[in-house]
Structure formats: structure tokens, C-alpha cells
Motif scaffolding. Structure first.
Motif, PDB file in Angstrom:
ATOM      1  N   GLU A  57       0.835  -1.189   0.000  1.00 11.85           N
ATOM      2  CA  GLU A  57       0.000   0.000   0.000  1.00 11.85           C
ATOM      3  C   GLU A  57       0.880   1.254   0.000  1.00 11.85           C
ATOM      4  OE1 GLU A  57      -3.652   1.996   2.606  1.00 11.85           O
ATOM      5  OE2 GLU A  57      -2.799   0.044   3.156  1.00 11.85           O
ATOM      6  N   ARG A  58       0.568   2.165  -0.893  1.00 13.31           N
ATOM      7  CA  ARG A  58       1.347   3.395  -1.026  1.00 13.31           C
ATOM      8  C   ARG A  58       0.929   4.410   0.037  1.00 13.31           C
ATOM      9  NH1 ARG A  58       3.459   4.321  -6.390  1.00 13.31           N
ATOM     10  NH2 ARG A  58       2.784   6.509  -6.346  1.00 13.31           N
ATOM     11  N   ALA A  59       1.913   4.901   0.771  1.00 18.48           N
ATOM     12  CA  ALA A  59       1.635   5.904   1.796  1.00 18.48           C
ATOM     13  C   ALA A  59       1.166   7.193   1.130  1.00 18.48           C
ATOM     14  CB  ALA A  59       2.887   6.160   2.625  1.00 18.48           C
ATOM     15  N   LYS A  60       0.225   7.859   1.763  1.00 17.71           N
ATOM     16  CA  LYS A  60      -0.291   9.137   1.273  1.00 17.71           C
ATOM     17  C   LYS A  60       0.445  10.260   2.013  1.00 17.71           C
ATOM     18  CE  LYS A  60      -4.925   7.446   0.074  1.00 17.71           C
ATOM     19  NZ  LYS A  60      -4.593   6.019   0.321  1.00 17.71           N
ATOM     20  N   VAL A  61       1.188  11.051   1.260  1.00 19.44           N
ATOM     21  CA  VAL A  61       2.034  12.095   1.837  1.00 19.44           C
ATOM     22  C   VAL A  61       1.572  13.460   1.352  1.00 19.44           C
ATOM     23  CG1 VAL A  61       4.385  12.987   2.054  1.00 19.44           C
ATOM     24  CG2 VAL A  61       3.995  10.510   1.887  1.00 19.44           C
ATOM     25  N   PHE A  62       1.368  14.369   2.293  1.00 17.91           N
ATOM     26  CA  PHE A  62       1.015  15.745   1.961  1.00 17.91           C
ATOM     27  C   PHE A  62       2.205  16.626   2.297  1.00 17.91           C
ATOM     28  CE2 PHE A  62      -0.859  19.930   2.997  1.00 17.91           C
ATOM     29  CZ  PHE A  62      -1.495  20.189   1.791  1.00 17.91           C
ATOM     30  N   ALA A  63       2.818  17.206   1.267  1.00 15.46           N
ATOM     31  CA  ALA A  63       3.996  18.059   1.453  1.00 15.46           C
ATOM     32  C   ALA A  63       3.622  19.507   1.184  1.00 15.46           C
ATOM     33  CB  ALA A  63       5.116  17.624   0.516  1.00 15.46           C
ATOM     34  N   ALA A  64       3.882  20.371   2.137  1.00 17.86           N
ATOM     35  CA  ALA A  64       3.584  21.796   2.007  1.00 17.86           C
ATOM     36  C   ALA A  64       4.890  22.576   1.981  1.00 17.86           C
ATOM     37  CB  ALA A  64       2.710  22.265   3.174  1.00 17.86           C
ATOM     38  N   VAL A  65       5.058  23.362   0.928  1.00 18.26           N
ATOM     39  CA  VAL A  65       6.295  24.123   0.733  1.00 18.26           C
ATOM     40  C   VAL A  65       6.019  25.600   0.986  1.00 18.26           C
ATOM     41  CG1 VAL A  65       8.165  24.689  -0.864  1.00 18.26           C
ATOM     42  CG2 VAL A  65       7.009  22.457  -1.031  1.00 18.26           C
ATOM     43  N   ALA A  66       6.755  26.191   1.905  1.00 14.52           N
ATOM     44  CA  ALA A  66       6.651  27.628   2.163  1.00 14.52           C
ATOM     45  C   ALA A  66       7.549  28.359   1.176  1.00 14.52           C
ATOM     46  CB  ALA A  66       7.076  27.941   3.600  1.00 14.52           C
ATOM     47  N   HIS A  67       6.964  29.252   0.392  1.00 17.98           N
ATOM     48  CA  HIS A  67       7.720  29.886  -0.698  1.00 17.98           C
ATOM     49  C   HIS A  67       7.314  31.356  -0.839  1.00 17.98           C
ATOM     50  CE1 HIS A  67       9.444  30.754  -4.579  1.00 17.98           C
ATOM     51  NE2 HIS A  67       8.248  30.936  -5.123  1.00 17.98           N
TER      52      HIS A  67
END
Length: 327
Positions: A57-67
Motif C-alpha cells: 500500500e502506497r503511503a499518502k504524503v502531503f507536502a507543504a512548501v513555504a515559498h
């Protein structure tokens, strides 16, 4: 010389000739056998191949980039070239490290204060750009927490990263899971060590900017021969929390979620606001590179050059002049 002596010599020569021939035949036969085994290798693998790839099962990753950039950089790609390059490397690092996951990337920014329009087409297709309401750009990083809160039930991991941090570690989730499971501290979270590369030298900048650095020997832990400890310098401009850790943070009330604590707003949003309910660990000096991220810049290395620091590493001994080959 007697006939008997000649006969004996001929017999000895004959025997050694036969031995030499046998040795040569054996050498050729061995080489031929090895070649035959080599040529049969793919047939053997094919004979015993797995019929199916193991499904995971593929992990669900939420990546937030401050820019955030200046208005001039946003409107002029030549002036914003450095910001474009570092954001591109940050996104590529995420795509590389989480290629085996279901990854969602959001760029948290302000109107007319970003260079996303100049990113390559393949990156534009895999990011979400969120231009929040106008505010002090230094406080944009606090908004990323709210993105995590809103999506807490939709993802397994929540990653905060600034736009000049590069992660290249496909085993990051395994490392974090292992630490979370075996650290023995319910509220312990693992941060990476942050480094810069400058003139061939690797500097762990969060450990050299304001020396000395202290490591908490009392609460340090060792997991599978890798040591971790709390440090007096916790900042990394990066963190990655599991869903359960994110829920624990939400439950704490997040008193420091929009407050500048001890240092500046960037450090408060990226690090110090988590200290209200977590203990932050980093890989110990004995294994600094176990979990690390690159600061895609060299400004701290230039401001704080410390060649003798234990947190400054080089693969080359610079104490001796380079040798010159004879022409």
C-alpha cells in the motif's frame, strides 16, 4: 653426460610438461565453465522468477512548501533565477524521495510573491499553488499548519519544508516509523540535520552557526546501532509528522501556532511551535548523516566558516597541497 642421466632428465621434462598441460587445460576449463554459468544466469533467474510483484500500500504524503520571493523576482525570471533554481531542486527532491508514495505538493505563498510560473512544465503539473490572503510574508509558514489540520484524515504523513531545503532520501518514512516505534518516548519526533555544501566541504550549519552545541545525554536513545539525542539547536526548516502525531498536536491546542517564540517567525513556525507538545530529536554527532537535508545555499557557510568544527566534514584532506603529475 651418461645415457642414464639423459634419460632421467627427459622423463622429468615429460612429467613437468604433462603437469603444465593439465594446469593449462584446467585453467581453460575453469574459464569456460564460468562463462557457461554466466550465460545460464538469466535462464536460472527466469526459471525461479516471482510471478507477481509484491503489492504494498502506497503511503499518502502531503507536502507543504513555504515559498516567498520579492515582487521584483516574481515578475522577472532573470532577477528570480536563484529562487527558481532552489525551488525546482526542492520539488525534485520531494518527487525523488516519495516516488513510491501518493504525493500531494502544495506551494503556500502570496499573490505576486512567487516564481512558480517559471518552473518546468512537469513540476507545474504536480503542484498546487495556494496564494493566501495578504499578510506579513514572514508569517506564511504558520498557514501550512492549518493545511495539515484540514487534511488530517486524508493523509498518512504531513511534511513541512521551506523552499530552499532539498531532501533526497527514499527511506525517510521507514526511518521515521522506526524512530517513532522504538524511541520509547511517546512525544518524541525526529528532525534531520541540515547541511550546506561549500567549496567541497559539508557543513552541518545548525550545529555551527552558534556554537557550542549541547546534546542531552540523559534522554538520548540508540536504535539498531544508530544514536539520537535532543540538541540545543533543534531547527531544520523541515519536519514530517505521522497522522497520529498530527492529531496529538491538534489535541494539544497548538497554543504557539501563530506566536513568535524565542527566535524569529520562520524558526517559530518550523520548529519552536512544536516544542509545546513534542521533544525534538536529531541524529547524534556519531551518525550525523543518518537523516539529513541540504540547505540549497551557502550563505551560512560563508558567514560562519569553521574548518575545525566537528560538524564540518570533507572527504579530502585539505591540509596538504595537491600533488602535480609529471607531464
Amino acid at each position: 653426460m651418461s645415457a642414464e642421466h639423459n634419460t632421467r632428465r627427459k622423463v622429468m621434462h615429460f612429467i613437468f610438461l604433462q603437469m603444465a598441460l593439465l594446469q593449462e587445460i584446467s585453467r581453460v576449463a575453469t574459464r569456460y565453465t564460468k562463462l557457461m554459468f554466466f550465460y545460464q544466469r538469466n535462464r536460472i533467474i527466469n526459471l525461479f522468477k516471482e510471478n507477481e510483484q509484491p503489492e504494498k500500500e502506497r503511503a499518502k504524503v502531503f507536502a507543504a512548501v513555504a515559498h516567498i520571493t520579492s515582487v521584483e523576482e516574481s515578475n522577472n525570471p532573470e532577477k528570480g533565477a536563484a529562487k527558481i533554481e532552489r525551488l525546482r531542486h526542492t520539488i525534485d527532491g520531494l518527487l525523488t524521495s516519495f516516488a513510491h508514495c501518493d504525493l500531494t505538493i502544495t506551494i503556500q505563498t502570496l499573490p505576486n510573491r512567487h516564481v512558480t510560473a517559471y518552473l518546468p512544465e512537469y513540476q507545474l503539473k504536480c503542484i498546487q499553488i495556494q496564494e493566501g490572503p495578504e499578510c506579513d510574508p514572514m508569517f506564511v509558514e504558520f498557514r501550512l499548519q492549518e493545511e495539515f489540520v484540514e487534511r488530517v484524515e486524508k493523509f498518512d504523513w504531513f511534511l513541512f519544508i521551506e523552499d530552499d531545503i532539498v531532501l533526497y532520501d527514499a527511506f525517510i518514512l521507514e526511518k521515521l516509523e522506526n524512530f517513532n516505534r522504538q524511541s520509547g518516548y511517546e512525544n518524541a519526533i525526529l528532525y534531520p540535520n541540515r547541511f550546506e555544501m561549500y567549496q567541497g566541504t559539508k557543513r552541518y550549519i545548525d550545529l555551527t552557526i552558534e556554537p557550542p552545541v549541547w546534546w542531552n545525554q540523559l534522554s538520548s536513545v540508540e536504535i539498531e546501532s544508530v544514536k539520537f539525542a535532543e540538541s540545543s539547536h533543534t531547527h531544520s526548516a523541515f519536519y514530517c509528522l505521522s497522522k497520529s502525531q498530527m492529531k496529538h498536536w491538534i489535541k494539544s491546542g497548538r497554543i504557539f501556532k501563530n506566536q513568535v517564540v524565542n527566535v524569529g517567525p520562520l524558526e517559530s513556525a518550523a520548529t519552536f511551535c512544536l516544542l509545546e507538545c513534542f521533544s525534538i530529536y536529531k541524529p547524534h554527532p556519531s551518525n550525523l548523516n543518518y537523516f539529513e537535508v541540504r540547505h540549497y545555499d551557502s550563505k551560512y557557510s560563508k558567514l560562519y566558516p569553521e574548518p575545525e568544527s566537528p560538524y564540518t566534514l570533507s572527504a579530502v584532506n585539505n591540509s596538504h597541497p595537491p600533488s602535480v603529475k609529471d607531464s
